[in-house]
Design a protein around this motif. Structure first.
Motif, PDB file in Angstrom:
ATOM      1  N   ALA A   1      19.141  -6.956   1.545  1.00 20.34           N
ATOM      2  CA  ALA A   1      18.755  -5.786   0.755  1.00 20.34           C
ATOM      3  C   ALA A   1      17.968  -6.180  -0.486  1.00 20.34           C
ATOM      4  O   ALA A   1      17.050  -5.468  -0.908  1.00 20.34           O
ATOM      5  N   ALA A   2      18.321  -7.315  -1.087  1.00 19.36           N
ATOM      6  CA  ALA A   2      17.615  -7.759  -2.290  1.00 19.36           C
ATOM      7  C   ALA A   2      16.159  -8.084  -2.001  1.00 19.36           C
ATOM      8  O   ALA A   2      15.314  -8.036  -2.899  1.00 19.36           O
ATOM      9  N   GLN A   3      15.842  -8.386  -0.741  1.00 21.33           N
ATOM     10  CA  GLN A   3      14.489  -8.759  -0.361  1.00 21.33           C
ATOM     11  C   GLN A   3      13.716  -7.630   0.317  1.00 21.33           C
ATOM     12  O   GLN A   3      12.506  -7.533   0.169  1.00 21.33           O
ATOM     13  N   ILE A   4      14.420  -6.770   1.047  1.00 26.91           N
ATOM     14  CA  ILE A   4      13.743  -5.861   1.967  1.00 26.91           C
ATOM     15  C   ILE A   4      13.801  -4.395   1.557  1.00 26.91           C
ATOM     16  O   ILE A   4      12.859  -3.647   1.787  1.00 26.91           O
ATOM     17  N   THR A   5      14.908  -3.936   0.964  1.00 25.73           N
ATOM     18  CA  THR A   5      15.127  -2.501   0.788  1.00 25.73           C
ATOM     19  C   THR A   5      14.077  -1.846  -0.089  1.00 25.73           C
ATOM     20  O   THR A   5      13.415  -2.493  -0.897  1.00 25.73           O
TER      21      THR A   5
ATOM     22  N   PRO B   1      12.645  -0.190   5.086  1.00 25.78           N
ATOM     23  CA  PRO B   1      11.329   0.207   5.612  1.00 25.78           C
ATOM     24  C   PRO B   1      11.225  -0.004   7.118  1.00 25.78           C
ATOM     25  O   PRO B   1      12.023  -0.713   7.726  1.00 25.78           O
ATOM     26  N   SER B   2      10.211   0.598   7.692  1.00 24.57           N
ATOM     27  CA  SER B   2       9.972   0.452   9.123  1.00 24.57           C
ATOM     28  C   SER B   2       9.804  -1.023   9.485  1.00 24.57           C
ATOM     29  O   SER B   2       9.127  -1.775   8.794  1.00 24.57           O
TER      30      SER B   2
ATOM     31  N   GLY C   1      14.750  -1.009  19.711  1.00 21.23           N
ATOM     32  CA  GLY C   1      14.855   0.182  20.550  1.00 21.23           C
ATOM     33  C   GLY C   1      16.057   1.041  20.236  1.00 21.23           C
ATOM     34  O   GLY C   1      16.202   2.144  20.775  1.00 21.23           O
ATOM     35  N   ASP C   2      16.947   0.562  19.344  1.00 21.09           N
ATOM     36  CA  ASP C   2      18.125   1.336  18.958  1.00 21.09           C
ATOM     37  C   ASP C   2      17.786   2.412  17.938  1.00 21.09           C
ATOM     38  O   ASP C   2      18.558   3.339  17.733  1.00 21.09           O
ATOM     39  N   THR C   3      16.642   2.327  17.305  1.00 20.29           N
ATOM     40  CA  THR C   3      16.313   3.235  16.206  1.00 20.29           C
ATOM     41  C   THR C   3      16.149   4.676  16.678  1.00 20.29           C
ATOM     42  O   THR C   3      15.772   4.934  17.825  1.00 20.29           O
ATOM     43  N   VAL C   4      16.414   5.603  15.778  1.00 23.66           N
ATOM     44  CA  VAL C   4      16.221   7.017  16.086  1.00 23.66           C
ATOM     45  C   VAL C   4      14.742   7.304  16.320  1.00 23.66           C
ATOM     46  O   VAL C   4      14.386   8.165  17.124  1.00 23.66           O
TER      47      VAL C   4
END
Length: 397
Positions: free
Chosen positions: A186-190, A277-278, A306-309
């Protein structure tokens, strides 16, 4: 004039209808409306419902597929659950006292791998309230956590909701704490996290840098990765900058991206929901130790794009377009005609579409309402022109 009802054209109605159909297709996600999904065992994702009539609060939670909601629970109090992962239809099993599934009566007593929550009784969020809530006058959006799949009010997430949240995935604070290692990512990506603090060896953020600009150590996946020699790779690792961009085949055997991020030491406040993010899942480490870590936390599905909504909704829209094409009467007619007849039919079909569009646009530009008599007159004119053409008569448009 004041007091008059707003007038919409037929073009507006058709456009709105198309938008609603596309939205419905996304929600249903290619679910079968005719056949019970039980035979497919634990479906990766499907449209799911809970029946408050058959399984009221205080009893056992259960979920039914789209087809069973239509065929077996018509007229019942149904809670639309949208989508849940890896679920097998419960309709008619031991959780339903007096209900037998009309579509597939031969079912086991329980589906032991199904996961349930208060959503199955029409309650959502940490506040356990219904949605819509007749006692809640505050306008707020509901956002689904991608791990527990509960729906939470935006104001109950413990963090501000960033713009364009529909393009991101959210993980609630409870699930973040259950998967502690995610705080390192999370510290890098969110997205839009104001409390990220650089590690002791990391440069502070340049205030002139654009908000959406990616640091050089986090290149987008679509950019080509430069070739890195072994000794250069060792230097990058020592500098703590070898996170890369999710190119799994480029990782040296035995490397752990999570440990490398931990060495960097960048941290953030471990509170509130996080927004991702995507494509963020592709940046999770896939080494054996991390796969074991995810598996023990019950979150191995995070490695599956493929699990994503979003993937679920895209599948539904794609199937709808395919069905529309297959059901198009023009395409069906074309299959039965020779080449010359096909061209003639396509020409007439396109002419009709153009003339109908021009006809409706005239009403829209003049602010007039299209009446049934107007439509009837239009098609009578088309029939008259067709007869005149068949008789070899020329006419002007």
């Amino acid at each position: 004039m004041e007091g008059e009802e707003p007038v919409v054209s037929l073009v507006d109605v058709l456009e709105e209808d198309e938008e609603l159909e596309e939205e419905a297709s996304a929600v249903l996600g290619a679910s079968d409306a005719e056949h019970c999904s039980y035979s497919q065992v634990y479906v990766k994702r499907q449209a799911l419902y809970a029946c408050g009539t058959c399984c009221p609060p205080g009893g056992a939670a259960a979920g039914v597929c789209l087809a069973c909601s239509y065929k077996c629970h018509e007229g019942h109090q149904l809670y639309e659950l949208y989508t849940k992962r890896n679920f097998r239809c419960d309709c008619g099993n031991s959780k339903f006292k007096d209900v037998t599934c009309k579509l597939n009566p031969d079912k086991e007593e329980v589906n032991s791998d199904n996961k349930y929550s208060h959503n199955f009784f029409g309650l959502y969020c940490t506040c356990s309230r219904p949605y819509p809530d007749p006692e809640d006058q505050v306008e707020d959006q509901m956002i689904q956590c991608v791990i527990c799949e509960d729906w939470l009010h935006g104001r109950h997430l413990g963090a501000p909701v960033p713009d364009s949240v529909e393009l991101q995935e959210m993980i609630c604070e409870s699930c973040m704490n259950h998967n502690q290692f995610l705080w390192t990512y999370a510290a890098q990506i969110t997205v839009s996290d104001p409390e990220v603090k650089p590690g002791p060896d990391q440069p502070k953020e340049d205030p002139k840098q654009e908000p959406d600009e990616e640091p050089s150590c986090k290149r987008p996946r679509h950019q080509e990765e430069p070739e890195v020699k072994a000794e250069e790779g060792a230097e990058l690792k020592e500098a703590g900058l070898k996170e890369g961009a999710g190119l799994k085949e480029e990782e040296p055997k035995g490397a752990c991206r999570l440990k490398e991020l931990q060495l960097i030491g960048q941290s953030r406040s471990q509170s509130g929901a996080t927004f991702w993010p995507s494509g963020w899942r592709s940046r999770l480490c896939t080494c054996q130790d991390c796969q074991t870590l995810l598996s023990e936390a019950g979150s191995l599905f995070l490695l599956d794009e493929g699990d994503t909504v979003l993937a679920y909704e895209t599948k539904g829209k794609s199937l709808e377009r395919t069905n529309e094409s297959a059901a198009d009467p023009l395409m069906s007619a074309l299959d039965r005609l020779n080449r010359v007849q096909q061209l003639e039919l396509i020409h007439e079909y396109n002419d009709l579409k153009t003339e109908l569009k021009d006809f409706l646009q005239r009403f829209a530009s003049e602010g007039k309402v299209v009446t049934p008599d107007d439509i009837r007159q239009f098609f009578e004119q088309q029939q008259s022109r067709k007869r005149r053409r068949a008789n070899g008569q020329l006419y002007s448009a």
